[in-house]
Scaffold this motif. Structure first.
Motif, short mmCIF file in Angstrom:
data_model
loop_
_atom_site.label_atom_id
_atom_site.label_comp_id
_atom_site.label_asym_id
_atom_site.label_seq_id
_atom_site.Cartn_x
_atom_site.Cartn_y
_atom_site.Cartn_z
N ARG A 1 45.35 42.70 44.20
CA ARG A 1 44.51 43.88 44.39
C ARG A 1 44.29 44.59 43.06
O ARG A 1 43.17 45.02 42.76
CB ARG A 1 45.16 44.86 45.38
N ARG A 2 45.32 44.69 42.27
CA ARG A 2 45.22 45.41 41.00
C ARG A 2 44.62 44.56 39.88
O ARG A 2 44.14 45.08 38.88
CB ARG A 2 46.60 45.94 40.59
N ILE A 3 44.68 43.24 40.07
CA ILE A 3 44.09 42.32 39.10
C ILE A 3 43.15 41.42 39.90
O ILE A 3 43.54 40.39 40.45
CB ILE A 3 45.15 41.49 38.37
N GLY A 4 41.88 41.83 39.98
CA GLY A 4 40.91 41.13 40.82
C GLY A 4 40.34 39.90 40.12
O GLY A 4 40.51 39.70 38.92
N ILE B 1 38.01 47.38 45.56
CA ILE B 1 39.44 47.53 45.84
C ILE B 1 40.19 48.13 44.66
O ILE B 1 41.41 48.13 44.62
CB ILE B 1 40.07 46.18 46.28
N GLU B 2 39.43 48.65 43.70
CA GLU B 2 39.95 49.46 42.60
C GLU B 2 41.00 48.74 41.76
O GLU B 2 42.13 49.21 41.60
CB GLU B 2 40.50 50.78 43.13
N PRO B 3 40.64 47.60 41.17
CA PRO B 3 41.58 46.91 40.28
C PRO B 3 41.61 47.58 38.91
O PRO B 3 40.78 48.43 38.60
CB PRO B 3 40.97 45.51 40.18
N GLU C 1 61.03 38.63 41.45
CA GLU C 1 61.21 38.29 42.86
C GLU C 1 60.76 39.40 43.81
O GLU C 1 60.34 39.13 44.93
CB GLU C 1 62.67 37.94 43.14
N ASP C 2 60.85 40.65 43.36
CA ASP C 2 60.53 41.76 44.26
C ASP C 2 59.08 42.20 44.19
O ASP C 2 58.69 43.22 44.77
CB ASP C 2 61.43 42.96 43.96
N ILE C 3 58.23 41.43 43.50
CA ILE C 3 56.82 41.79 43.35
C ILE C 3 55.98 41.11 44.43
O ILE C 3 56.09 39.91 44.66
CB ILE C 3 56.30 41.39 41.95
N ASP C 4 55.13 41.89 45.09
CA ASP C 4 54.24 41.38 46.13
C ASP C 4 52.98 40.80 45.47
O ASP C 4 52.20 41.54 44.87
CB ASP C 4 53.86 42.52 47.07
N PRO C 5 52.75 39.48 45.58
CA PRO C 5 51.57 38.89 44.93
C PRO C 5 50.25 39.42 45.48
O PRO C 5 49.25 39.43 44.77
CB PRO C 5 51.73 37.39 45.18
N VAL C 6 50.24 39.86 46.73
CA VAL C 6 49.00 40.41 47.31
C VAL C 6 48.62 41.70 46.59
O VAL C 6 47.45 41.94 46.27
CB VAL C 6 49.17 40.66 48.82
N GLU C 7 49.61 42.53 46.30
CA GLU C 7 49.36 43.76 45.56
C GLU C 7 48.93 43.46 44.12
O GLU C 7 48.07 44.14 43.57
CB GLU C 7 50.60 44.65 45.57
N GLY D 1 37.07 44.36 52.36
CA GLY D 1 38.28 44.31 51.53
C GLY D 1 38.90 45.67 51.33
O GLY D 1 40.13 45.83 51.37
N ALA D 2 38.04 46.68 51.12
CA ALA D 2 38.55 48.04 50.94
C ALA D 2 39.28 48.51 52.20
O ALA D 2 40.35 49.13 52.13
CB ALA D 2 37.40 48.98 50.60
N ARG D 3 38.69 48.21 53.35
CA ARG D 3 39.29 48.62 54.63
C ARG D 3 40.64 47.94 54.83
O ARG D 3 41.63 48.59 55.23
CB ARG D 3 38.32 48.28 55.76
N VAL D 4 40.70 46.63 54.55
CA VAL D 4 41.95 45.88 54.69
C VAL D 4 43.03 46.44 53.79
O VAL D 4 44.21 46.47 54.14
CB VAL D 4 41.70 44.38 54.40
N ASN D 5 42.62 46.93 52.60
CA ASN D 5 43.57 47.48 51.64
C ASN D 5 43.87 48.96 51.87
O ASN D 5 44.49 49.61 51.02
CB ASN D 5 43.07 47.25 50.22
#
Length: 291
Positions: free
Chosen positions: A116-119, A193-195, A107-113, A139-143
């Motif tokens: 980012r880590r799993i592209g 975005i460095e996944p 529940e405490d995991i942000d799906p957006v993050e 995308g890099a700038r947004v992240n």
């Protein structure tokens, strides 16, 4: 009791048999070498069960192919690995997807993050309606990237093996590139975005053979730094690019509505899957008897 039957040999099976068919590699002997683990994953769309009891450990810095007939749940499973299925109304997952020791569905995991880590690279090339440069930089700038953007753009395009074709027209639209170049641009955009993991859902299905070969060569280079999971219907492609192969199959419900539930029938090194599979259905699929 719910009874099921296979589409191809029409044997009647039940839920216990699906459980038995699924390879249950619950614990890895070397967990430090595992990038992501699927632990008893089942996925529903509304009330319809799409895949059931998936156990699978994906190793780091390897290419893993998901193969199997249409409708067996390959794309459903790969989209679950970075929570893309969250965007589909009524899609629910049970079980766990463990990445870096954490259940990404907690529940405490942000799906957006997570994404980012799993592209992810999709079947059809989908560059942004922006310049080639901005396709990478946006995308890099947004992240929150704060480094040298010019360097990031160049390095990402080099890693995706498309720098030579783009370096003199970075301000031109991404749509000006060929289909194969657009797909490598999308790979570069993902890299930027460095996944840690790159998912590819049939990335070459819309491409010509020469472009496909370049994407495959790119995968071989990328696995030095990333874990890659690919869905493909192309058996020769799975043989060429992957270290491990997961064969998914589907079983029809015997309730008359034609619904199917997918399961992981066999998971092994690509060499063993294609030369000496353990399951009869795996052999039948790779030999072209169904698909």
């Amino acid at each position: 009791m719910l009874f099921l039957k296979t589409k191809y040999n029409m044997n009647i099976v039940n839920n216990k048999m699906i459980d038995k068919l699924s390879p249950k590699n619950k614990k890895s002997l070397n967990s430090t070498n595992i990038s992501v683990s699927l632990d008893n994953v089942s996925i529903k769309y509304g009330n319809s069960l799409a895949v059931k009891n998936i156990f699978c450990d994906i190793k780091k810095n390897q290419v893993t192919s998901f193969i199997g007939p249409s409708g067996c749940g390959k794309s459903t499973v790969i989209r679950a690995i970075n929570r893309m299925n969250d965007l589909i109304e009524g899609c629910k997952l049970s079980g766990s997807v463990i990445f870096e020791g954490t259940d990404i569905y907690a529940e405490d995991i942000d799906p957006v993050e997570v994404r980012r880590r799993i592209g992810m690279v999709f079947q059809q090339p989908n560059p942004f309606p922006k310049s080639i440069y901005e396709n990478i930089a946006f995308g890099a700038r947004v992240n929150g990237y704060r480094g040298d953007m010019d360097q990031l753009v160049e390095e990402s395009l080099i890693k995706a093996a498309v720098w030579d074709e783009c370096k003199d027209k970075l301000n031109e639209s991404g749509y000006s590139l060929s289909g194969g170049q657009q797909q490598r641009l999308c790979i570069a955009r993902t890299i930027a975005i460095e996944p840690e993991i790159i998912l590819m859902d049939e990335p070459c299905s819309a491409l010509d053979p020469i472009s496909t070969l370049k994407i495959e060569e790119t995968m071989h280079e990328l696995k030095k730094n990333y874990t890659i999971i690919i869905v493909t219907h192309n058996m020769q492609q799975a043989l060429r690019v992957s270290d491990m192969t997961a064969f998914f199959n589907a079983i029809e419900y015997e309730d008359g509505d034609g619904g199917k539930v997918g399961y992981l029938a066999e998971f092994n090194s690509t060499k063993k899957i294609f030369s000496s599979p353990k399951e009869k259905t795996t052999q039948e699929y790779i030999s072209g008897k169904f698909g």
